[in-house]
Design an enzyme around this catalytic site. Structure first.
Site, mmCIF file in Angstrom:
data_model
loop_
_atom_site.group_PDB
_atom_site.id
_atom_site.type_symbol
_atom_site.label_atom_id
_atom_site.label_comp_id
_atom_site.label_asym_id
_atom_site.label_seq_id
_atom_site.Cartn_x
_atom_site.Cartn_y
_atom_site.Cartn_z
ATOM 1 N N ASP A 12 -13.861 -1.775 5.230
ATOM 2 C CA ASP A 12 -12.500 -1.721 4.709
ATOM 3 C C ASP A 12 -11.627 -0.981 5.727
ATOM 4 O OD1 ASP A 12 -10.331 -1.687 2.707
ATOM 5 O OD2 ASP A 12 -10.773 0.472 2.651
ATOM 6 N N ASP A 14 -7.886 0.528 5.068
ATOM 7 C CA ASP A 14 -7.050 1.617 4.578
ATOM 8 C C ASP A 14 -7.889 2.671 3.858
ATOM 9 O OD1 ASP A 14 -4.721 0.251 5.431
ATOM 10 O OD2 ASP A 14 -4.845 -1.000 3.647
ATOM 11 N N ASP A 164 -13.638 2.761 0.426
ATOM 12 C CA ASP A 164 -13.167 4.069 -0.039
ATOM 13 C C ASP A 164 -12.559 4.026 -1.428
ATOM 14 O OD1 ASP A 164 -9.764 4.646 0.630
ATOM 15 O OD2 ASP A 164 -10.743 2.706 0.895
#
Length: 488
Positions: A12, A14, A164
């Site tokens: 991922d 961001d 996250d």
């Protein structure tokens, strides 16, 4: 059993590789005109711009399209001036490159933002990138991770996704990836197949390899009167098991002692049930399931310890009379009559299905003596349909969805003509299955050795059965309780 090789690592963007979740949060606050709270997190974190814009539109009175444009501008401006790699991110990317492990960027951000981040990180660090613009649906749907795996030519079960947010974790897990979660703004709890750490610092390729699942190869095999129709049958059975490299075999028609004798010769574990059923396994048997004194027809199971993950394996044998393919081919019965005549088998299977533990991965194999509704759409064969409704998937049809191109017949490699001597062609059908719930299919195939001579001249056949076997290779998730493996 062997651990799956680490084929790729899917990152991922961001909040995982770069500290942009904070920038995105600030951009949304700017556009919303207020401070965001914990209650706003599900609409903001890990979500594509369009989702958050639609959410803001319900409270601001502005159009979602205008809000999306404004969010894009606010966020991109912050990214260009405030991008900061997350601790340990660049070191891990460089280590993966040295080990030759492909990486992908998989983000719910639009392409324009992703390209800005790629320029800052070094686009050559990634083999491919998938953004919100590249799939019809983005996170939490599995599409972005599935698209990345297709582009890389890898299987999701052999990949680790690094995320996250809960939204991203849901996307990766739905795709079948092992997940390393490193929460940024909101906490993420442990779960099967998921490891949670506070940082990427100190994470190495070797430690990521420990997160991939194990490979479990399962066979279903009707031994045909224990194999006694063929000379030297036990040695031939052992040769088949050795050559296929299977880890577990669900047996039918064991003639009482086959499971014990095969397991003893292989140095494996075993469970015998009645005079007809058995399971042999190279993995430890931690529990036996079902009635050990089951009759000739019925089901029996074991619980296995597969590298720390508990997997239940059941073998089933269903009654062969009346046999639907004969009634269809020889008697011309209509679909409704064929379905009605499946009542005995259907009751036997339902009894087995009631015994399955819903909280563990399960494999149900066996000789069902029934065709599949996935193969013969003209008849809604109720036995396999009942298994499907219980959440069990047909591993062979997952691997080979076209029944015309890959019929997968298991009945019968030695019966080309009906054994009554009439010369009528024997209906060839798929009646032996490896069904599962909670695992991922890597491969599935039927198996017969040599070119068996037809009945009755079978004594010298290399293949000691009248059924083809089915062998399915599964990926078993590691880290079933979501704990942190040693050294991570």
């Amino acid at each position: 059993m062997t651990r799956l090789p680490l084929q790729a690592v899917l990152f991922d963007m961001d909040g995982t590789l770069v500290d942009t979740e904070r920038l995105w949060w600030e951009a949304v606050e700017q556009v919303a005109g207020r401070a965001l709270t914990e209650a706003d997190q599900p609409e903001v974190l890990g979500r594509p711009v369009e989702h958050t814009a639609g959410w803001l539109a319900t409270t601001t009175g502005r159009s979602a399209a205008d809000l999306a444009d404004t969010l894009h501008r606010e966020f991109e401006g912050r990214v260009r001036t405030g991008i900061v790699p997350r601790p340990g991110a660049l070191a891990l990317l460089d280590a993966l490159a040295r080990d030759g492990i492909p990486t992908a960027l998989v983000t719910a951000s639009p392409r324009a933002v992703a390209d800005t981040v790629l320029e800052a990180l070094g686009a050559d660090r990634f083999a491919i990138s998938v953004t919100a613009d590249d799939t019809e649906r983005t996170k939490p749907d599995p599409d972005p991770y599935l698209a990345a795996c297709r582009a890389l030519g890898v299987h999701p079960s052999a990949c680790v996704a690094v995320e996250d947010t809960g939204t991203g974790v849901a996307s990766a897990e739905a795709a079948g990836c092992a997940v390393l979660a490193v929460p940024s703004l909101a906490p993420i709890g442990p779960a099967p197949g998921r490891t949670v750490l506070t940082s990427l610092e100190g994470v190495t390729p070797e430690r990521l390899r420990a997160l991939t699942g194990s490979r479990l190869r399962v066979m279903t095999w009707n031994l045909w009167c224990g194999g006694t129709k063929v000379h030297d049958h036990r040695a031939k059975q052992l040769k088949v098991i050795t050559e296929t490299g299977v880890d577990v075999v669900g047996l039918q028609e064991t003639y009482g002692t086959a499971a014990e004798e095969l397991a003893e010769a292989l140095g494996w574990h075993h469970h015998r049930a009645g005079e007809n059923l058995g399971v042999i396994s190279r993995h430890p048997v931690t529990a036996v399931l079902g009635d050990p004194d089951v009759g000739f027809y019925g089901a029996a199971g074991v619980r296995l310890d597969v590298a720390g993950t508990e997997v239940d394996v059941w073998t089933v044998h269903l009654d062969y009379t009346p046999y639907g393919p004969y009634e269809a081919a020889f008697d011309g019965l209509a679909a409704d009559d064929l379905i009605a005549h499946e009542e005995v088998r259907l009751a036997q299977l339902r009894d087995a299905l009631r015994r399955l533990d819903p909280d563990r991965p399960v494999v149900l194999v066996g000789d069902f003596n029934s065709p599949s509704h996935l193969d013969r759409p003209d008849v809604e064969w109720p036995v396999t349909r009942a298994a499907e409704r219980a959440g069990l998937a047909d591993s062979y049809r997952e691997a080979h969805p076209d029944p015309v191109r890959e019929p997968g017949h298991t009945w019968s490699p030695v019966h080309a003509e009906h054994e009554d001597g009439s010369g009528r062609p024997e209906p060839q059908d798929r009646i032996d299955f490896v069904l599962h719930r909670g695992l991922s299919v890597l491969d599935s195939r039927t198996y017969v050795t040599g070119s068996p001579r037809p009945w009755p001249d079978v004594e010298d056949n290399d293949w000691p059965s009248d059924h083809a076997a089915v062998v399915t290779t599964f990926a078993v998730p590691s880290n079933p309780l979501g704990s942190v493996p040693d050294g991570v």
